[in-house]
Design a protein around this motif. Structure first.
Motif, PDB file in Angstrom:
ATOM      1  N   HIS A   1       0.759  -0.799   0.043  1.00 31.56           N
ATOM      2  CA  HIS A   1      -0.378  -0.418  -0.252  1.00 31.56           C
ATOM      3  C   HIS A   1       0.800   1.506   0.111  1.00 31.56           C
ATOM      4  CE1 HIS A   1      -4.190  -1.101  -0.161  1.00 31.56           C
ATOM      5  NE2 HIS A   1      -4.127  -2.420   0.865  1.00 31.56           N
ATOM      6  N   GLY A   2       2.025   0.801  -0.204  1.00 32.69           N
ATOM      7  CA  GLY A   2       2.938   2.052  -0.152  1.00 32.69           C
ATOM      8  C   GLY A   2       2.478   3.074   1.169  1.00 32.69           C
ATOM      9  N   ALA A   3       2.308   2.623   2.341  1.00 35.61           N
ATOM     10  CA  ALA A   3       2.769   3.568   3.317  1.00 35.61           C
ATOM     11  C   ALA A   3       4.347   3.748   3.944  1.00 35.61           C
ATOM     12  CB  ALA A   3       1.734   2.694   4.505  1.00 35.61           C
ATOM     13  N   ASP A   4       3.898   4.259   4.849  1.00 38.62           N
ATOM     14  CA  ASP A   4       5.726   4.891   5.354  1.00 38.62           C
ATOM     15  C   ASP A   4       5.924   4.086   6.170  1.00 38.62           C
ATOM     16  OD1 ASP A   4       6.468   7.088   4.432  1.00 38.62           O
ATOM     17  OD2 ASP A   4       4.727   8.221   4.881  1.00 38.62           O
ATOM     18  N   VAL A   5       5.220   3.063   7.142  1.00 36.98           N
ATOM     19  CA  VAL A   5       4.983   2.360   7.912  1.00 36.98           C
ATOM     20  C   VAL A   5       3.782   0.893   8.305  1.00 36.98           C
ATOM     21  CG1 VAL A   5       4.630   3.663   9.889  1.00 36.98           C
ATOM     22  CG2 VAL A   5       5.958   2.053  10.561  1.00 36.98           C
TER      23      VAL A   5
ATOM     24  N   THR B   1      13.742  -0.702  14.144  1.00 37.85           N
ATOM     25  CA  THR B   1      13.524  -0.129  15.713  1.00 37.85           C
ATOM     26  C   THR B   1      14.417   1.896  15.564  1.00 37.85           C
ATOM     27  OG1 THR B   1      14.814  -1.917  17.112  1.00 37.85           O
ATOM     28  CG2 THR B   1      15.081   0.496  17.711  1.00 37.85           C
ATOM     29  N   GLY B   2      13.338   2.197  16.275  1.00 31.02           N
ATOM     30  CA  GLY B   2      13.075   3.793  15.373  1.00 31.02           C
ATOM     31  C   GLY B   2      12.009   4.735  14.681  1.00 31.02           C
ATOM     32  N   ILE B   3      11.335   3.719  13.946  1.00 28.31           N
ATOM     33  CA  ILE B   3      10.863   3.920  12.341  1.00 28.31           C
ATOM     34  C   ILE B   3       9.975   5.190  12.803  1.00 28.31           C
ATOM     35  CG2 ILE B   3       9.362   2.513  13.078  1.00 28.31           C
ATOM     36  CD1 ILE B   3      10.150   4.322   9.504  1.00 28.31           C
ATOM     37  N   VAL B   4       8.686   4.853  13.847  1.00 34.83           N
ATOM     38  CA  VAL B   4       8.019   6.045  14.379  1.00 34.83           C
ATOM     39  C   VAL B   4       8.844   7.809  14.864  1.00 34.83           C
ATOM     40  CG1 VAL B   4       6.372   6.389  15.894  1.00 34.83           C
ATOM     41  CG2 VAL B   4       5.867   3.788  15.257  1.00 34.83           C
ATOM     42  N   HIS B   5       9.693   6.946  15.518  1.00 30.15           N
ATOM     43  CA  HIS B   5      10.197   8.568  16.505  1.00 30.15           C
ATOM     44  C   HIS B   5      10.839   9.367  14.859  1.00 30.15           C
ATOM     45  CE1 HIS B   5      12.659  10.902  18.812  1.00 30.15           C
ATOM     46  NE2 HIS B   5      14.209  10.681  17.369  1.00 30.15           N
ATOM     47  N   GLY B   6      12.186   8.606  14.551  1.00 34.40           N
ATOM     48  CA  GLY B   6      12.107   8.913  12.833  1.00 34.40           C
ATOM     49  C   GLY B   6      11.328  10.072  12.194  1.00 34.40           C
ATOM     50  N   LEU B   7       9.990   8.991  11.314  1.00 34.87           N
ATOM     51  CA  LEU B   7       9.148   9.230  10.408  1.00 34.87           C
ATOM     52  C   LEU B   7       8.373  10.878  11.290  1.00 34.87           C
ATOM     53  CD1 LEU B   7       6.539   6.312   9.531  1.00 34.87           C
ATOM     54  CD2 LEU B   7       8.434   7.689   8.060  1.00 34.87           C
ATOM     55  N   LEU B   8       8.361  11.298  12.222  1.00 34.24           N
ATOM     56  CA  LEU B   8       7.651  11.634  13.699  1.00 34.24           C
ATOM     57  C   LEU B   8       8.318  13.353  13.384  1.00 34.24           C
ATOM     58  CD1 LEU B   8       5.543  10.634  15.910  1.00 34.24           C
ATOM     59  CD2 LEU B   8       4.816  11.811  13.580  1.00 34.24           C
ATOM     60  N   ASN B   9       9.787  12.580  13.680  1.00 37.89           N
ATOM     61  CA  ASN B   9      11.245  14.097  13.859  1.00 37.89           C
ATOM     62  C   ASN B   9      12.280  14.402  12.093  1.00 37.89           C
ATOM     63  OD1 ASN B   9      11.773  14.134  16.637  1.00 37.89           O
ATOM     64  ND2 ASN B   9      10.630  12.723  16.263  1.00 37.89           N
TER      65      ASN B   9
ATOM     66  N   GLN C   1      10.681  15.970   8.642  1.00 38.64           N
ATOM     67  CA  GLN C   1       9.875  16.333   6.751  1.00 38.64           C
ATOM     68  C   GLN C   1       9.431  15.459   6.474  1.00 38.64           C
ATOM     69  OE1 GLN C   1       8.951  19.567   7.479  1.00 38.64           O
ATOM     70  NE2 GLN C   1      10.806  19.623   9.089  1.00 38.64           N
ATOM     71  N   PRO C   2       8.004  16.070   5.863  1.00 41.48           N
ATOM     72  CA  PRO C   2       7.399  14.959   5.040  1.00 41.48           C
ATOM     73  C   PRO C   2       8.197  14.744   3.512  1.00 41.48           C
ATOM     74  CG  PRO C   2       5.920  15.708   6.160  1.00 41.48           C
ATOM     75  CD  PRO C   2       7.329  16.399   6.125  1.00 41.48           C
ATOM     76  N   GLY C   3       8.695  13.657   2.788  1.00 43.83           N
ATOM     77  CA  GLY C   3       8.757  13.530   1.718  1.00 43.83           C
ATOM     78  C   GLY C   3      10.610  13.652   1.566  1.00 43.83           C
ATOM     79  N   ILE C   4      11.213  13.258   3.264  1.00 42.57           N
ATOM     80  CA  ILE C   4      12.164  13.050   3.161  1.00 42.57           C
ATOM     81  C   ILE C   4      12.390  11.373   3.378  1.00 42.57           C
ATOM     82  CG2 ILE C   4      14.753  13.544   5.465  1.00 42.57           C
ATOM     83  CD1 ILE C   4      13.621  16.329   5.089  1.00 42.57           C
TER      84      ILE C   4
END
Length: 338
Positions: A294-298, A325-333, A335-338
């Motif tokens: 589904h092309g999701a980030d996580v 490990t740390g994927i959620v923290h990384g996605l929240l910190n 910028q979108p598209g990075i």
């Protein structure tokens, strides 16, 4: 399954080719266990490390004494109780069995599957006296296949697999329980991989509860820390934390694919699984594969309960999430598209 297809698959195995077939746990990628070149083809097709052993599948009528030596009475008792079925036993390897199936160790993993197609194939192969080495029919470390189409998705484009026998959806959905019986005198039975058959069920047969793996335990299939993983990163969280994470990821414009069993808000993609350990296990790998597309980030997974009935499911999810490990923290910190 048409008997002609079974016979054709048996002849392909005897000719040293690879055949994918269904078991009650997941689909296996099979080769003649006594043909080192054929076993090497499994490793090549999967991209599997040479020191990571494979499990040998036997027909119910096959002789354990041909494949193993110093067989304890506990092994015969467990075979009587659980074979055909999703239990693999690690025993001392017989001298006549090539070490290709054991990753160079002096042990061998043996099981008798209960799927009718697998049983028909094993009985047709070498008159029921052969063994089929068969890890899961997927690229190494990826999500195990529970449908024939999953196998085709992995291998069809490269031509490494001669045949794929279609036996429908795997009933159990996660790999077999693995118990080490090769060191009973010094370590007792050891549970190397949890599965559908619990440690308590094993103890009810042999009057000894299997211990947790130790540093000297034999290497066994599917026991690396990172395993069973889709391409999309996986994170597993308890429901209360998961609800907050979903809100935060949506606010950050991140795409979330969700696997859950309780009521949760809608997201980019989601699949709700049964809230029972058997139902969840049966659907888990297909859900991971579906959410991976589904092309999701996580992929967020609602953490199952921690009681013993869920041990096999939690083991697979922990390994699937290990490399993220740390994927959620990384996605929240970021910028979108990075």
């Amino acid at each position: 399954m048409d008997q002609q297809q079974i016979e054709a698959a048996a002849r392909a195995l005897e000719a040293g080719q690879l055949v994918a077939f269904p078991t009650e746990t997941v689909y296996g990628l099979g080769a003649d266990a006594e043909n080192p070149q054929a076993v090497a083809a499994i490793y090549a097709a999967k991209g599997r490390p040479q020191d990571h052993p494979v499990i040998v599948h036997l027909a119910p009528e096959a002789s354990l004494d041909y494949w193993a030596c110093d067989i304890p009475q506990e092994a015969h008792a467990l075979a009587e109780a659980f074979w055909p079925g999703p239990l693999t036993m690690i025993l001392k390897r017989a001298a006549n069995i090539p070490d290709a199936v054991s990753g160079g160790q002096d042990t061998v993993g043996l099981r008798c599957p209960s799927h009718p197609v697998a049983l028909a194939l094993l009985r047709a192969f070498k008159g029921g006296k052969g063994g089929v080495a068969a890890p899961s029919a997927n690229k190494f470390g990826h999500v195990s296949p529970t449908l024939a189409q999953h196998v085709r998705d992995e291998f069809e484009h490269e031509g490494s697999v001669a045949m794929v026998l279609d036996g429908g959806a795997a009933q159990v959905g996660i790999e077999s329980t693995i118990v080490d019986l090769s060191r009973l005198a010094t370590h007792g039975p050891v549970l190397l991989r949890p599965g559908h058959i619990s440690a308590e069920a094993i103890a009810a047969v042999i009057d000894r509860l299997p211990a947790a793996p130790d540093a000297a335990a034999p290497r066994a299939s599917g026991t690396l820390e990172s395993h069973y993983a889709p391409h999309t990163p996986v994170a597993m969280q308890e429901r209360a934390v998961l609800v907050q994470t979903l809100d935060a990821l949506h606010a950050a414009s991140r795409k979330v694919a969700l696997i859950h069993y309780s009521d949760l808000p809608p997201t980019h993609a989601a699949q709700r699984l049964p809230a029972t350990p058997e139902g969840f296990a049966h659907a888990l790998y297909a859900a991971l594969r579906a959410m991976d597309g589904h092309g999701a980030d996580v992929i967020l997974v609602e953490a199952p309960p921690q009681d013993g009935a869920w041990l096999g499911v939690n083991d697979r999810l922990r390994r699937a999430a290990h490399g993220s490990t740390g994927i959620v923290h990384g996605l929240l910190n970021k910028q979108p598209g990075i």
